[in-house]
Design a protein around this motif. Sequence first.
Motif, short mmCIF file in Angstrom:
data_model
loop_
_atom_site.label_atom_id
_atom_site.label_comp_id
_atom_site.label_asym_id
_atom_site.label_seq_id
_atom_site.Cartn_x
_atom_site.Cartn_y
_atom_site.Cartn_z
N HIS A 141 -6.90 3.28 -19.56
CA HIS A 141 -6.08 4.29 -18.87
C HIS A 141 -5.04 3.60 -17.99
CE1 HIS A 141 -9.68 6.86 -19.63
NE2 HIS A 141 -8.83 7.87 -19.61
N ILE A 142 -5.48 2.62 -17.24
CA ILE A 142 -4.58 1.92 -16.30
C ILE A 142 -3.49 1.18 -17.06
CG2 ILE A 142 -4.45 0.12 -14.53
CD1 ILE A 142 -7.32 0.89 -13.71
N LEU A 143 -3.85 0.53 -18.17
CA LEU A 143 -2.87 -0.20 -18.98
C LEU A 143 -1.83 0.76 -19.54
CD1 LEU A 143 -1.90 -2.83 -20.29
CD2 LEU A 143 -3.49 -2.38 -22.18
N LEU A 144 -2.27 1.90 -20.04
CA LEU A 144 -1.33 2.90 -20.57
C LEU A 144 -0.36 3.35 -19.47
CD1 LEU A 144 -3.81 5.05 -22.68
CD2 LEU A 144 -1.73 3.99 -23.58
N LEU A 145 -0.90 3.64 -18.32
CA LEU A 145 -0.09 4.14 -17.22
C LEU A 145 0.93 3.11 -16.76
CD1 LEU A 145 -0.08 6.88 -15.84
CD2 LEU A 145 -1.56 5.93 -14.06
N LYS A 146 0.48 1.87 -16.61
CA LYS A 146 1.39 0.81 -16.18
C LYS A 146 2.47 0.54 -17.22
CE LYS A 146 -1.65 -1.73 -13.01
NZ LYS A 146 -2.32 -3.03 -12.73
N THR A 147 2.10 0.59 -18.49
CA THR A 147 3.06 0.35 -19.57
C THR A 147 4.17 1.38 -19.55
OG1 THR A 147 1.38 -0.67 -20.99
CG2 THR A 147 3.36 0.20 -22.07
N PHE A 148 3.80 2.66 -19.39
CA PHE A 148 4.79 3.72 -19.53
C PHE A 148 5.41 4.16 -18.22
CE2 PHE A 148 2.55 3.89 -23.57
CZ PHE A 148 3.63 3.95 -24.44
N GLN A 149 5.07 3.49 -17.13
CA GLN A 149 5.82 3.71 -15.90
C GLN A 149 7.23 3.12 -16.07
OE1 GLN A 149 4.80 1.53 -12.30
NE2 GLN A 149 5.24 3.35 -11.06
N ASN A 150 7.28 1.97 -16.75
CA ASN A 150 8.57 1.33 -17.03
C ASN A 150 8.45 0.62 -18.38
OD1 ASN A 150 10.99 -0.07 -17.08
ND2 ASN A 150 10.87 -0.71 -14.94
N PRO A 151 8.50 1.37 -19.49
CA PRO A 151 8.31 0.77 -20.81
C PRO A 151 9.37 -0.29 -21.15
CG PRO A 151 9.05 3.04 -21.00
CD PRO A 151 8.69 2.83 -19.57
N ALA A 152 10.60 -0.09 -20.67
CA ALA A 152 11.65 -1.07 -20.96
C ALA A 152 11.29 -2.43 -20.36
CB ALA A 152 12.98 -0.58 -20.40
N GLN A 227 7.36 7.62 -18.77
CA GLN A 227 6.55 8.79 -19.07
C GLN A 227 5.76 9.30 -17.86
OE1 GLN A 227 6.39 9.97 -22.64
NE2 GLN A 227 8.23 8.70 -22.48
N THR A 228 5.72 8.52 -16.80
CA THR A 228 4.88 8.87 -15.65
C THR A 228 5.56 9.91 -14.76
OG1 THR A 228 5.76 6.93 -14.49
CG2 THR A 228 3.62 6.70 -15.57
N ASN A 233 3.11 7.98 -10.48
CA ASN A 233 3.70 6.85 -9.77
C ASN A 233 3.03 6.63 -8.42
OD1 ASN A 233 5.56 6.34 -11.83
ND2 ASN A 233 7.06 7.75 -10.96
N LYS A 234 2.65 7.73 -7.77
CA LYS A 234 1.94 7.63 -6.48
C LYS A 234 0.60 6.93 -6.68
CE LYS A 234 1.12 8.91 -2.12
NZ LYS A 234 1.96 8.53 -0.97
N PHE A 235 -0.09 7.30 -7.75
CA PHE A 235 -1.37 6.66 -8.07
C PHE A 235 -1.19 5.17 -8.31
CE2 PHE A 235 -4.43 5.30 -11.38
CZ PHE A 235 -5.62 5.47 -10.67
N LEU A 236 -0.19 4.81 -9.12
CA LEU A 236 0.05 3.40 -9.41
C LEU A 236 0.40 2.63 -8.13
CD1 LEU A 236 2.05 3.60 -12.77
CD2 LEU A 236 -0.23 2.59 -12.43
N ASN A 237 1.17 3.23 -7.26
CA ASN A 237 1.50 2.58 -5.99
C ASN A 237 0.25 2.33 -5.15
OD1 ASN A 237 4.24 2.51 -6.56
ND2 ASN A 237 4.66 4.44 -5.48
N MET A 238 -0.69 3.28 -5.19
CA MET A 238 -1.91 3.16 -4.40
C MET A 238 -2.88 2.11 -4.94
SD MET A 238 -2.15 5.02 -1.60
CE MET A 238 -3.88 5.41 -1.31
N ILE A 239 -2.85 1.88 -6.26
CA ILE A 239 -3.78 0.91 -6.84
C ILE A 239 -3.16 -0.46 -7.02
CG2 ILE A 239 -5.06 2.74 -8.03
CD1 ILE A 239 -3.85 1.68 -10.67
N GLU A 240 -1.88 -0.59 -6.64
CA GLU A 240 -1.21 -1.89 -6.73
C GLU A 240 -1.43 -2.68 -5.46
OE1 GLU A 240 0.74 -3.60 -9.03
OE2 GLU A 240 -0.04 -2.14 -10.47
N TYR A 241 -1.58 -3.98 -5.59
CA TYR A 241 -1.77 -4.85 -4.43
C TYR A 241 -0.43 -5.05 -3.75
CZ TYR A 241 -3.01 -8.94 -1.66
OH TYR A 241 -3.22 -9.82 -0.62
#
Length: 243
Positions: A141-152, A227-228, A233-241
């Motif tokens: 799930h995390i890999l999918l989300l990180k990939t499609f936050q900025n696929p380029a 795609q996010t 994006n808020k979730f990804l920001n919270m789980i990023e170091y």
Amino acid sequence: MDKKEFHRQKGEVERSEAKHKALKLKSSLFPGGSTVYDAFTALVQPLYEKRKDEWLYLLMYDLVRREKEGVISLEALSKNDEFVTIVTKAIILAQQNHQKEKLEALRNIVLNSTEWLSKGEPIFDWGHKFLMIVDQISPLHILLLKTFQNPAKAIQEKKARFEERTGFNNADVFFKLHPELKSRSALAKQCWRELYNFGFVGTDKFFEMKDAEDMKYMHTHDQFVPQTTDFGNKFLNMIEYSK
């Protein structure tokens, strides 16, 4: 025999009988009897505690560093009910997980919550919700989300090449970047749908996109569409170091 001695001996007998019943129960539940039970618990309990200790050590290392930098106050946080609840829940979840990605996500939610809480800004609802979500999802799930936050960006990092054609769906892009996961396409599709249900991605389509509404999520060889959602994006920001 006086009354006091009678009750003492009676208590010893009852304790002995209780212990005997417990051993019989162990023997009936576990092949090999109590020896196997004792060996198993002796193995699992230290691993359980070790997992917690390792996670806490890394968390405290960053918390102490941030206090020295003047970003947070550990004394103030220790008296903050919201922080105590967040860190307590995170510890419990960390003990129950072994995957590096999830352990890091749990720790980072705590770390990223501290700065908000130190300023008196509301973050508890976000932190608590995201902790519960981390417990439900997998590294895929995390890999999918990180990939499609900025696929380029992901494509650039992988140096992947796409042929010129009308469009690509999310599965085309993901398995081009991660061909080793193609055998898990059904699982990836399910994970994508769950991310959509969480409100993290804007479309529930991972493979075919045929409806006019879905066309805005299609990719071309020179334009790869994030795609996010804002929530994702808020979730990804919270789980990023964040240092």
